[in-house]
Motif scaffolding. Structure first.
Motif, PDB file in Angstrom:
ATOM      1  N   ARG A  98       0.821  -1.209   0.000  1.00 52.56           N
ATOM      2  CA  ARG A  98       0.000   0.000   0.000  1.00 52.56           C
ATOM      3  C   ARG A  98       0.859   1.266   0.000  1.00 52.56           C
ATOM      4  O   ARG A  98       0.377   2.336  -0.349  1.00 52.56           O
ATOM      5  CB  ARG A  98      -0.910  -0.013   1.228  1.00 52.56           C
ATOM      6  N   TRP A  99       2.105   1.132   0.398  1.00 51.32           N
ATOM      7  CA  TRP A  99       2.987   2.297   0.450  1.00 51.32           C
ATOM      8  C   TRP A  99       3.627   2.528  -0.915  1.00 51.32           C
ATOM      9  O   TRP A  99       4.129   1.603  -1.552  1.00 51.32           O
ATOM     10  CB  TRP A  99       4.084   2.097   1.496  1.00 51.32           C
ATOM     11  N   SER A 109       4.148   7.306   1.268  1.00 51.55           N
ATOM     12  CA  SER A 109       2.802   7.407   1.830  1.00 51.55           C
ATOM     13  C   SER A 109       1.964   6.243   1.336  1.00 51.55           C
ATOM     14  O   SER A 109       2.276   5.616   0.322  1.00 51.55           O
ATOM     15  CB  SER A 109       2.154   8.736   1.421  1.00 51.55           C
ATOM     16  N   GLU A 110       0.901   5.946   2.065  1.00 53.45           N
ATOM     17  CA  GLU A 110      -0.048   4.929   1.636  1.00 53.45           C
ATOM     18  C   GLU A 110      -0.926   5.487   0.525  1.00 53.45           C
ATOM     19  O   GLU A 110      -1.378   6.635   0.593  1.00 53.45           O
ATOM     20  CB  GLU A 110      -0.903   4.471   2.812  1.00 53.45           C
ATOM     21  N   TYR A 111      -1.206   4.672  -0.468  1.00 55.49           N
ATOM     22  CA  TYR A 111      -1.910   5.182  -1.646  1.00 55.49           C
ATOM     23  C   TYR A 111      -3.329   5.625  -1.336  1.00 55.49           C
ATOM     24  O   TYR A 111      -3.886   6.486  -2.006  1.00 55.49           O
ATOM     25  CB  TYR A 111      -1.904   4.141  -2.764  1.00 55.49           C
ATOM     26  N   ASP A 112      -3.957   5.037  -0.297  1.00 55.34           N
ATOM     27  CA  ASP A 112      -5.341   5.384  -0.017  1.00 55.34           C
ATOM     28  C   ASP A 112      -5.491   6.629   0.856  1.00 55.34           C
ATOM     29  O   ASP A 112      -6.596   6.959   1.282  1.00 55.34           O
ATOM     30  CB  ASP A 112      -6.082   4.208   0.618  1.00 55.34           C
ATOM     31  N   LEU A 113      -4.388   7.348   1.129  1.00 56.94           N
ATOM     32  CA  LEU A 113      -4.481   8.605   1.862  1.00 56.94           C
ATOM     33  C   LEU A 113      -4.776   9.776   0.940  1.00 56.94           C
ATOM     34  O   LEU A 113      -4.941  10.912   1.399  1.00 56.94           O
ATOM     35  CB  LEU A 113      -3.180   8.860   2.633  1.00 56.94           C
ATOM     36  N   GLY A 114      -4.792   9.541  -0.356  1.00 58.06           N
ATOM     37  CA  GLY A 114      -5.188  10.561  -1.300  1.00 58.06           C
ATOM     38  C   GLY A 114      -4.063  11.363  -1.902  1.00 58.06           C
ATOM     39  O   GLY A 114      -4.314  12.267  -2.711  1.00 58.06           O
ATOM     40  N   LEU A 115      -2.808  11.062  -1.550  1.00 62.19           N
ATOM     41  CA  LEU A 115      -1.681  11.802  -2.119  1.00 62.19           C
ATOM     42  C   LEU A 115      -1.292  11.281  -3.496  1.00 62.19           C
ATOM     43  O   LEU A 115      -0.591  11.973  -4.240  1.00 62.19           O
ATOM     44  CB  LEU A 115      -0.477  11.735  -1.177  1.00 62.19           C
ATOM     45  N   LYS A 180       3.561  12.056  13.490  1.00 56.39           N
ATOM     46  CA  LYS A 180       2.775  11.801  12.289  1.00 56.39           C
ATOM     47  C   LYS A 180       3.368  12.513  11.069  1.00 56.39           C
ATOM     48  O   LYS A 180       2.677  12.757  10.086  1.00 56.39           O
ATOM     49  CB  LYS A 180       1.333  12.269  12.500  1.00 56.39           C
ATOM     50  N   SER A 182       5.453  13.414   7.657  1.00 56.04           N
ATOM     51  CA  SER A 182       5.599  12.722   6.380  1.00 56.04           C
ATOM     52  C   SER A 182       6.997  12.134   6.263  1.00 56.04           C
ATOM     53  O   SER A 182       7.968  12.647   6.849  1.00 56.04           O
ATOM     54  CB  SER A 182       5.334  13.683   5.220  1.00 56.04           C
TER      55      SER A 182
END
Length: 620
Positions: A98-99, A109-115, A180, A182
C-alpha cells in the motif's frame, strides 16, 4: 488480470499456479498488486478439469469438501475491446504494498491517503500507474507537476505465510511513536546497497538506513508479525513468528505447494474410463433417469467430451460398478504414482486414447541387461493442482504430506475447488530390469554410498527439526534420479525443447508386491509446443543408445573434479554426494526433488568410488 475497477496487466494462466497464485505479488512495470484468494474469483469462468485421481489426492490434503479442479479464468481472444465485458475477465487483484514512493521528491505514503492517484490506461493496461499530484521536487522549489509514484520495495513476511507492509513509521522512529510527520525515501550513494538507502521523517528529522532492517539487526528493529493475509483481507491473531524484511519481487515471498498426476487410462473399456474421469458428475446419481439428464447436460456444455456417444444404460452400469467397489476411488498423495506404474508397465499398454498414446520399442543395443522395456509416449497429459503456499522458506519436496509444515490457505473458508492446469506433451519411459537393480543394490560398495547418503539425510533433517528416520527414498531412487538428470541434460541438447520444459517422474517404490524401477522423462508445455515429436524420436533404439552412451561418458569426468567426486553427504549434512551444476544438476522446474538425492558415483566409476556404479559392476 484485473482489479475491481480496471485491467492492470497480463500473465499466463499457468503462471497463476507456479508464480503468481493467490497471495503472490505481481510486480508489473509501474505498480505492484497481490492476487486475491480464490473466493474472490469468478468460479463460473473457471473451466473444470476432469482428473479423478488427482482430485482424490487433493481431498486427502484439503478435505472432502473440495468438489472440483478448475483452470484460472482467461480471455479467449487477444483482440478484446477494452470497454467490453470480456475485457474484465481475469483474476481479481489489489494494489500491494500500500505504500508508494514518489520518484521525484521521495515522498513515502499509503496510496489510499489521497496523495497518489491511479492513472488508468484502458487500451494499454500495463501502462496504468500511480502519480504524485502536484509534486514540487525534493526541495519544494520546483513548479507543481505530477510525478510517477512506484511501490515501496520493502515488505515484511513470516514463515506462517503472512505478508505485510514495511512498518516505515515504526522503523524510522526506532519503535512506536506519536509523530505523524511525512516520510521521505532517499539514496546516499551511487550503489543501491541497503546501507545507502535511507528513510527520513520531515517533522522530527530522524533518519535511518535500511541496512538495519535485515539480518540479525532486523530482529531487534522490526515489530512482531500482525498475521496479515492481504489476499484474504484479514489478520490472524497470535502469530509468534519473527517477520523478516523481504524485497518486492524476491522469490522467497511466495512458494507454491502443488501436486500433480498423469492422466492415464485405468481401464480397457472407454465407458468406464469416461465415468472415472467425470466421477464428480455421477457420484450422486441414483437411477438411469438421472444419468440420462446428466449425460444430456454434459454433452450440451462439452464438459466431458465423448460421454454423449454412450447410451445412458451403459453409463449407469459403469456407475454401479464404481459404487460396488469394482473401481477404487481413493488415491492418496503418497501412492499416486502406483497406478501410473501399472499402466506404463502393462504388457499391452493403451495405444490410442485421447490423452495417452504409447508405443513399445526395443531397448537400445548394449543396454539389454539393464533396460527391460522402452515405452514411447507420443501423447500424454499432466494435471497440476495448487494446494496452498508458503513464504520465506520453500516447501521441502522430500517431506511427506504428514510432516509438511502449515501452508497458507488460498481462500477464506474451506476450499470448495482449487486452481489447476493441464499440460500436454510427450515422453520416454524406461523400465529397468528388477533382477539387475536388486543385484546392484546388494553390492558392498553401493551399500557404503547408501550409508553416506542416509547420514547426510539424517543430518539435514535433524537440522530442520524433522524426524531423521523418515523420508529417505533409498539408494535405488538416487541411482534412477541421477541417470534421469544425466539423460535430461543430454536430451536437451538435441530434442529441440527448452531444457526447463523437460521434466521427470521417478518410479522407485519397493514397498509393494511389484517393485518399481523406472524413469519417465517428458515435456510439459501449456501449448502445442509440448507435442512436436522431438523427444519421442530420440527414444528410438538407435538414438537412445547413442544418447545413453554420451550421457554416461560425460558423467565420468566433471569439470569440478576432484572436489565433485570426493564430496560426501555426511560431512556437510547435504542431500547429494558426487553431483554439482557442472555435471548432473538440472533446472528446478525439471526435477521432482529439487536437485537432491543425486550421486554420480552410482552411475559411473569416480575417483572416490570406483566400484559403486550401476553400469560398471557388470558389463552389459
Amino acid at each position: 488480470m484485473s482489479s475491481t475497477k480496471s485491467p492492470v496487466g497480463e500473465v499466463r494462466p499457468s503462471q497463476l499456479l507456479w508464480t503468481y497464485g493467490p497471495g503472490a505479488l505481481v510486480d508489473l512495470p509501474n505498480l505492484s498488486v497481490v492476487t486475491m484468494g480464490t473466493d474472490r474469483w469468478e468460479k463460473d469462468r473457471c473451466q473444470p478439469i476432469e482428473e479423478s485421481r488427482l482430485l482424490a489426492a487433493v481431498r486427502t490434503v484439503l478435505g472432502d469438501q473440495v468438489a472440483s479442479l478448475r483452470m484460472p479464468p482467461f480471455q479467449t481472444s487477444e483482440m478484446v475491446d477494452p470497454f467490453s465485458a470480456e475485457a474484465h475477465i481475469g483474476v481479481p487483484v489489489e494494489p500491494f504494498p500500500r505504500w508508494l514512493r514518489c520518484v521525484k521528491c521521495g515522498l513515502l505514503s499509503e496510496y489510499d491517503l489521497g496523495l497518489f492517484d491511479l492513472k488508468e490506461h484502458k487500451y494499454r493496461p500495463e501502462r496504468s500507474r500511480f502519480v504524485h499530484k502536484g509534486c514540487k521536487g525534493s526541495k519544494g522549489d520546483q513548479p507543481a507537476k505530477d510525478a510517477d509514484a512506484v511501490p515501496a520495495r520493502f515488505l515484511l513476511a513470516c514463515r506462517e505465510g503472512h505478508l505485510d507492509d514495511f512498518p516505515w513509521h515504526y522503523f524510522v522512529h526506532s519503535g512506536p511513536s506519536s509523530c505523524k510527520g511525512s516520510l521521505r525515501f532517499f539514496e546516499s550513494g551511487a550503489s543501491l546497497q541497503t546501507e545507502n538507502l535511507w528513510v527520513k521523517c520531515d517533522q522530527c528529522s530522524v533518519s535511518r538506513s535500511l541496512a538495519h532492517a535485515f539480518g540479525r539487526a532486523g530482529q531487534d528493529n522490526l515489530p512482531g508479525c500482525r498475521g496479515r493475509h492481504p489476499h484474504l483481507s484479514r489478520f490472524d491473531e497470535g502469530c509468534t513468528e519473527q517477520p523478516r524484511a523481504v524485497l518486492l519481487g524476491a522469490t522467497n515471498s511466495w512458494f507454491p505447494v502443488t501436486i500433480s498426476a498423469l492422466a492415464i487410462p485405468m481401464f480397457k473399456e472407454p465407458i468406464k474410463q469416461l465415468v472415472q474421469d467425470g466421477w464428480t458428475y455421477f457420484e450422486d446419481a441414483e437411477s438411469e433417469a438421472e444419468v440420462k439428464v446428466i449425460v444430456r447436460t454434459l454433452a450440451k456444455n462439452a464438459s466431458l467430451p465423448g460421454i454423449d456417444k454412450h447410451e445412458p444404460h451403459a453409463v449407469w452400469a459403469a456407475i454401479q460398478a464404481i459404487k460396488s467397489n469394482e473401481i477404487t476411488q481413493e488415491v492418496s498423495e503418497n501412492d499416486i504414482k502406483r497406478p501410473e506404474w501399472d499402466v506404463l508397465t502393462d504388457a499391452n499398454p493403451p495405444s490410442d486414447w485421447p490423452h495417452f498414446m504409447s508405443r513399445t520399442v526395443q531397448s537400445p543395443n548394449g543396454f539389454h541387461n539393464s533396460i527391460q522395456t522402452v515405452l514411447l509416449l507420443e501423447r500424454l497429459r499432466e494435471v497440476n493442482a495448487l494446494l496452498g503456499f508458503t513464504r520465506v522458506e520453500a516447501p521441502e519436496e522430500n517431506v511427506s504430506s504428514d510432516e509438511r509444515s502449515d501452508m497458507a490457505d488460498l481462500t477464506t473458508n474451506a476450499a470448495e475447488w482449487v486452481p489447476a492446469n493441464q499440460v500436454h506433451g510427450e515422453g520416454i519411459f524406461l523400465r529397468f530390469s528388477e533382477d539387475r537393480v536388486a543385484n546392484w543394490e546388494g553390492q558392498s560398495a553401493v551399500q557404503g554410498r547408501e550409508a553416506d547418503l542416509l547420514a547426510g539425510h539424517r543430518g539435514w533433517r535433524n537440522a530442520r527439526g524433522l524426524d531423521p528416520d523418515l523420508g529417505f527414498p533409498g539408494i535405488r531412487y538416487a541411482m534412477l534420479h541421477t541417470l534421469s538428470h544425466l539423460l535430461i541434460r543430454e536430451l536437451a541438447l538435441e530434442c529441440g525443447y527448452n531444457a526447463a520444459s523437460i521434466r521427470e517422474r521417478i518410479y522407485a517404490d519397493t514397498s509393494g508386491d511389484n517393485p518399481q524401477a523406472g524413469i519417465l522423462i517428458y515435456t510439459a508445455a501449456a501449448d502445442s509446443d509440448g507435442t512436436l515429436g522431438g523427444l519421442v524420436d530420440l527414444g528410438k533404439p538407435e538414438n537412445l543408445e547413442r544418447l545413453l552412451s554420451q550421457a554416461i561418458g560425460r558423467a565420468e569426468i566433471c569439470s569440478s573434479d576432484p572436489l565433485c567426486s570426493e564430496h560426501r553427504a555426511e560431512k556437510d549434512r547435504s542431500l547429494h554426494a558426487a553431483a554439482c551444476h557442472a555435471c548432473s544438476f538440472v533446472a528446478e522446474t525439471s526435477c521432482e526433488k529439487g536437485n537432491r538425492y543425486i550421486d554420480r558415483a552410482l552411475i559411473v566409476p569416480t575417483f572416490d568410488a570406483p566400484e559403486a556404479s550401476f553400469f560398471g559392476f557388470e558389463n552389459d
